[in-house]
Motif scaffolding. Structure first.
Motif, PDB file in Angstrom:
ATOM      1  N   VAL A   1     -71.965 -36.886 -44.526  1.00 19.39           N
ATOM      2  CA  VAL A   1     -71.827 -36.009 -45.692  1.00 19.39           C
ATOM      3  C   VAL A   1     -71.170 -34.692 -45.290  1.00 19.39           C
ATOM      4  CG1 VAL A   1     -73.079 -34.700 -47.435  1.00 19.39           C
ATOM      5  CG2 VAL A   1     -73.777 -37.030 -46.904  1.00 19.39           C
ATOM      6  N   VAL A   2     -71.609 -34.150 -44.149  1.00 17.27           N
ATOM      7  CA  VAL A   2     -71.039 -32.897 -43.649  1.00 17.27           C
ATOM      8  C   VAL A   2     -69.560 -33.087 -43.309  1.00 17.27           C
ATOM      9  CG1 VAL A   2     -71.077 -31.303 -41.703  1.00 17.27           C
ATOM     10  CG2 VAL A   2     -73.204 -31.933 -42.824  1.00 17.27           C
ATOM     11  N   GLY A   3     -69.251 -34.204 -42.653  1.00 22.70           N
ATOM     12  CA  GLY A   3     -67.857 -34.484 -42.333  1.00 22.70           C
ATOM     13  C   GLY A   3     -66.997 -34.602 -43.563  1.00 22.70           C
ATOM     14  N   THR A   4     -67.512 -35.261 -44.587  1.00 25.69           N
ATOM     15  CA  THR A   4     -66.770 -35.418 -45.837  1.00 25.69           C
ATOM     16  C   THR A   4     -66.542 -34.070 -46.514  1.00 25.69           C
ATOM     17  OG1 THR A   4     -67.796 -37.594 -46.128  1.00 25.69           O
ATOM     18  CG2 THR A   4     -66.724 -36.625 -48.043  1.00 25.69           C
ATOM     19  N   MET A   5     -67.570 -33.226 -46.528  1.00 26.17           N
ATOM     20  CA  MET A   5     -67.436 -31.901 -47.135  1.00 26.17           C
ATOM     21  C   MET A   5     -66.377 -31.065 -46.423  1.00 26.17           C
ATOM     22  SD  MET A   5     -71.496 -31.117 -47.742  1.00 26.17           S
ATOM     23  CE  MET A   5     -71.248 -29.406 -48.190  1.00 26.17           C
ATOM     24  N   SER A   6     -66.349 -31.144 -45.090  1.00 27.78           N
ATOM     25  CA  SER A   6     -65.342 -30.399 -44.320  1.00 27.78           C
ATOM     26  C   SER A   6     -63.940 -30.863 -44.666  1.00 27.78           C
ATOM     27  CB  SER A   6     -65.595 -30.576 -42.816  1.00 27.78           C
ATOM     28  OG  SER A   6     -66.878 -30.153 -42.461  1.00 27.78           O
ATOM     29  N   LEU A   7     -63.761 -32.182 -44.742  1.00 22.72           N
ATOM     30  CA  LEU A   7     -62.446 -32.728 -45.069  1.00 22.72           C
ATOM     31  C   LEU A   7     -62.030 -32.360 -46.493  1.00 22.72           C
ATOM     32  CD1 LEU A   7     -62.742 -36.284 -43.468  1.00 22.72           C
ATOM     33  CD2 LEU A   7     -61.485 -34.322 -42.573  1.00 22.72           C
ATOM     34  N   ILE A   8     -62.995 -32.304 -47.405  1.00 21.96           N
ATOM     35  CA  ILE A   8     -62.683 -31.910 -48.792  1.00 21.96           C
ATOM     36  C   ILE A   8     -62.167 -30.476 -48.835  1.00 21.96           C
ATOM     37  CG2 ILE A   8     -63.724 -31.363 -51.028  1.00 21.96           C
ATOM     38  CD1 ILE A   8     -65.543 -33.810 -50.641  1.00 21.96           C
ATOM     39  N   LEU A   9     -62.831 -29.570 -48.124  1.00 22.39           N
ATOM     40  CA  LEU A   9     -62.417 -28.163 -48.131  1.00 22.39           C
ATOM     41  C   LEU A   9     -61.002 -28.002 -47.582  1.00 22.39           C
ATOM     42  CD1 LEU A   9     -65.709 -26.438 -46.916  1.00 22.39           C
ATOM     43  CD2 LEU A   9     -64.767 -26.457 -49.226  1.00 22.39           C
ATOM     44  N   ILE A  10     -60.727 -28.673 -46.470  1.00 22.41           N
ATOM     45  CA  ILE A  10     -59.387 -28.588 -45.880  1.00 22.41           C
ATOM     46  C   ILE A  10     -58.354 -29.222 -46.810  1.00 22.41           C
ATOM     47  CG2 ILE A  10     -57.964 -29.459 -43.994  1.00 22.41           C
ATOM     48  CD1 ILE A  10     -59.620 -27.075 -43.212  1.00 22.41           C
ATOM     49  N   SER A  11     -58.721 -30.338 -47.435  1.00 23.35           N
ATOM     50  CA  SER A  11     -57.797 -31.021 -48.349  1.00 23.35           C
ATOM     51  C   SER A  11     -57.444 -30.133 -49.540  1.00 23.35           C
ATOM     52  CB  SER A  11     -58.420 -32.337 -48.838  1.00 23.35           C
ATOM     53  OG  SER A  11     -58.643 -33.228 -47.773  1.00 23.35           O
ATOM     54  N   ILE A  12     -58.451 -29.464 -50.100  1.00 22.63           N
ATOM     55  CA  ILE A  12     -58.198 -28.579 -51.241  1.00 22.63           C
ATOM     56  C   ILE A  12     -57.235 -27.467 -50.841  1.00 22.63           C
ATOM     57  CG2 ILE A  12     -59.254 -26.852 -52.766  1.00 22.63           C
ATOM     58  CD1 ILE A  12     -61.755 -28.628 -52.824  1.00 22.63           C
ATOM     59  N   GLY A  13     -57.472 -26.868 -49.681  1.00 24.55           N
ATOM     60  CA  GLY A  13     -56.602 -25.781 -49.233  1.00 24.55           C
ATOM     61  C   GLY A  13     -55.169 -26.222 -49.017  1.00 24.55           C
ATOM     62  N   MET A  14     -54.989 -27.348 -48.333  1.00 26.20           N
ATOM     63  CA  MET A  14     -53.634 -27.819 -48.037  1.00 26.20           C
ATOM     64  C   MET A  14     -52.919 -28.314 -49.288  1.00 26.20           C
ATOM     65  SD  MET A  14     -52.272 -31.026 -45.799  1.00 26.20           S
ATOM     66  CE  MET A  14     -52.106 -32.020 -47.271  1.00 26.20           C
ATOM     67  N   LEU A  15     -53.625 -29.121 -50.093  1.00 28.26           N
ATOM     68  CA  LEU A  15     -52.979 -29.740 -51.244  1.00 28.26           C
ATOM     69  C   LEU A  15     -52.666 -28.743 -52.360  1.00 28.26           C
ATOM     70  CD1 LEU A  15     -54.913 -33.124 -51.501  1.00 28.26           C
ATOM     71  CD2 LEU A  15     -52.572 -32.757 -50.724  1.00 28.26           C
ATOM     72  N   THR A  16     -53.519 -27.733 -52.530  1.00 24.69           N
ATOM     73  CA  THR A  16     -53.227 -26.744 -53.574  1.00 24.69           C
ATOM     74  C   THR A  16     -51.900 -26.059 -53.308  1.00 24.69           C
ATOM     75  OG1 THR A  16     -55.589 -26.345 -53.963  1.00 24.69           O
ATOM     76  CG2 THR A  16     -54.055 -24.654 -54.739  1.00 24.69           C
ATOM     77  N   ARG A  17     -51.685 -25.679 -52.056  1.00 27.94           N
ATOM     78  CA  ARG A  17     -50.407 -25.035 -51.724  1.00 27.94           C
ATOM     79  C   ARG A  17     -49.249 -26.018 -51.895  1.00 27.94           C
ATOM     80  NH1 ARG A  17     -48.690 -22.117 -45.993  1.00 27.94           N
ATOM     81  NH2 ARG A  17     -46.500 -21.837 -46.518  1.00 27.94           N
ATOM     82  N   SER A  18     -49.424 -27.240 -51.413  1.00 31.12           N
ATOM     83  CA  SER A  18     -48.343 -28.233 -51.497  1.00 31.12           C
ATOM     84  C   SER A  18     -48.020 -28.567 -52.944  1.00 31.12           C
ATOM     85  CB  SER A  18     -48.750 -29.497 -50.738  1.00 31.12           C
ATOM     86  OG  SER A  18     -49.046 -29.205 -49.390  1.00 31.12           O
ATOM     87  N   PHE A  19     -49.069 -28.790 -53.747  1.00 32.28           N
ATOM     88  CA  PHE A  19     -48.841 -29.106 -55.163  1.00 32.28           C
ATOM     89  C   PHE A  19     -48.182 -27.935 -55.888  1.00 32.28           C
ATOM     90  CE2 PHE A  19     -52.676 -32.232 -55.249  1.00 32.28           C
ATOM     91  CZ  PHE A  19     -51.909 -33.167 -54.587  1.00 32.28           C
ATOM     92  N   ALA A  20     -48.608 -26.706 -55.562  1.00 33.10           N
ATOM     93  CA  ALA A  20     -48.020 -25.525 -56.200  1.00 33.10           C
ATOM     94  C   ALA A  20     -46.523 -25.437 -55.890  1.00 33.10           C
ATOM     95  CB  ALA A  20     -48.741 -24.263 -55.744  1.00 33.10           C
ATOM     96  N   GLU A  21     -46.141 -25.760 -54.651  1.00 29.94           N
ATOM     97  CA  GLU A  21     -44.721 -25.731 -54.293  1.00 29.94           C
ATOM     98  C   GLU A  21     -43.944 -26.807 -55.049  1.00 29.94           C
ATOM     99  OE1 GLU A  21     -44.637 -26.060 -50.075  1.00 29.94           O
ATOM    100  OE2 GLU A  21     -45.232 -23.975 -49.733  1.00 29.94           O
ATOM    101  N   VAL A  22     -44.572 -27.967 -55.263  1.00 27.62           N
ATOM    102  CA  VAL A  22     -43.924 -29.010 -56.065  1.00 27.62           C
ATOM    103  C   VAL A  22     -43.699 -28.515 -57.486  1.00 27.62           C
ATOM    104  CG1 VAL A  22     -44.224 -31.306 -57.071  1.00 27.62           C
ATOM    105  CG2 VAL A  22     -44.848 -30.916 -54.685  1.00 27.62           C
ATOM    106  N   LEU A  23     -44.691 -27.860 -58.049  1.00 24.27           N
ATOM    107  CA  LEU A  23     -44.582 -27.349 -59.420  1.00 24.27           C
ATOM    108  C   LEU A  23     -43.519 -26.262 -59.540  1.00 24.27           C
ATOM    109  CD1 LEU A  23     -48.371 -27.183 -60.367  1.00 24.27           C
ATOM    110  CD2 LEU A  23     -46.651 -28.658 -61.422  1.00 24.27           C
ATOM    111  N   GLU A  24     -43.352 -25.478 -58.484  1.00 19.41           N
ATOM    112  CA  GLU A  24     -42.368 -24.398 -58.526  1.00 19.41           C
ATOM    113  C   GLU A  24     -40.937 -24.899 -58.338  1.00 19.41           C
ATOM    114  OE1 GLU A  24     -43.803 -21.652 -55.636  1.00 19.41           O
ATOM    115  OE2 GLU A  24     -45.294 -20.759 -56.990  1.00 19.41           O
ATOM    116  N   GLU A  25     -40.787 -26.188 -57.993  1.00 18.48           N
ATOM    117  CA  GLU A  25     -39.452 -26.764 -57.796  1.00 18.48           C
ATOM    118  C   GLU A  25     -39.038 -27.701 -58.925  1.00 18.48           C
ATOM    119  OE1 GLU A  25     -39.672 -28.632 -54.008  1.00 18.48           O
ATOM    120  OE2 GLU A  25     -39.801 -26.743 -52.883  1.00 18.48           O
ATOM    121  N   ILE A  26     -39.837 -27.771 -59.998  1.00 20.02           N
ATOM    122  CA  ILE A  26     -39.490 -28.675 -61.089  1.00 20.02           C
ATOM    123  C   ILE A  26     -38.295 -28.134 -61.874  1.00 20.02           C
ATOM    124  CG2 ILE A  26     -41.864 -29.486 -61.324  1.00 20.02           C
ATOM    125  CD1 ILE A  26     -42.161 -27.675 -63.748  1.00 20.02           C
TER     126      ILE A  26
END
Length: 263
Positions: A139-164
């Motif tokens: 559970v702890v491992g999953t929570m850690s991966l979720i936090l990192i995923s949110i941080g990385m993907l939010t920036r990546s998705f935002a850059e995709v949105l800014e290039e539409i």
């Protein structure tokens, strides 16, 4: 530019290059001294490293494979859950973090700053903090991966949105479309390929990171690997490393094929 000016420009460029090399060499020497790194120490440990790898660590103990199947599946479960939850949360946050879709500039800055915190703290630090709060386990491992995923993907998705293509967005706005109609008809169709591609890439990262997470108490193959190393069961640890490599390669191959079809 006359000949004298060209010669002066070449001399200046040569001087800048020489200064850059000097500064770079000074930085390398200074860093080596600070890290207590020497080539002699490096070569002195080569023989012992080869002896450990080829006589203690190898060959893998294939008889321990049955014990590693459940931890391997746990590693995949952690990665999948983190990918799904992380991508959904990051997908929602990215619309607030992108300049093209954020309803207010201050909200955009706040969301980017908050998710930057998740992204810039290493996953191993998150795991150590969460282990102290929740104890050992997947559970702890999953929570850690979720936090990192949110941080990385939010920036990546935002850059995709800014290039539409903003032409489609302006067309929907000009026809009287509301904010949500603009998102559904002009933004999301352009956003989906990037969303899926980055989500699959995040799955690959999660599979690799889950091993590190596990070694500090986050469950999965990493936890078993750390346990085997502590007990000096090196050949069983070698089997765990081989299984991690196989999982990573299989996941990478599958996600690459899917991304190629989408793109």
């Amino acid at each position: 530019m006359n000949a004298a000016q060209m010669q002066s420009a070449r001399k200046m460029k040569r001087t800048q290059t020489i200064l850059f090399v000097i500064v770079l060499l000074a930085l390398i020497i200074w860093s080596s001294i600070g890290a207590e790194f020497t080539l002699g120490a490096l070569f002195a440990g080569v023989g012992e490293s080869f002896r450990f790898i080829f006589f203690d660590f190898l060959p893998p103990d294939f008889s321990s494979l049955s014990q590693l199947v459940e931890p391997a599946l746990q590693t995949l479960y952690m990665s999948v859950v983190a990918m799904v939850i992380g991508s959904i949360v990051a997908g929602l946050l990215s619309f607030l973090a992108a300049a093209t879709t954020s309803p207010h500039p201050y909200l955009q800055v706040f969301v980017r700053a908050a998710t930057s915190l998740f992204r810039n703290i290493p996953v191993i630090i998150w795991t150590i903090l969460l282990v102290a709060a929740f104890g050992l386990g997947a559970v702890v491992g999953t929570m850690s991966l979720i936090l990192i995923s949110i941080g990385m993907l939010t920036r990546s998705f935002a850059e995709v949105l800014e290039e539409i293509d903003m032409g489609q967005v302006e067309a929907v706005r000009a026809s009287g479309g509301s904010y949500f109609q603009v998102l559904s008809q002009a933004v999301i169709p352009q956003f989906l390929p990037g969303f899926i591609g980055w989500t699959l890439y995040n799955f690959e990262i999660n599979v690799r990171a889950s091993t590190i997470v596990g070694m500090v108490g986050g469950g999965g193959l990493g936890f078993i690997l750390q346990s085997k190393l502590k007990l000096f069961q090196y050949q069983e640890a070698s089997m765990a490393v081989l299984l991690v490599l196989v999982i990573v390669l299989v996941v990478e191959t599958i996600t690459n094929r899917v991304r190629e079809r989408i793109i």
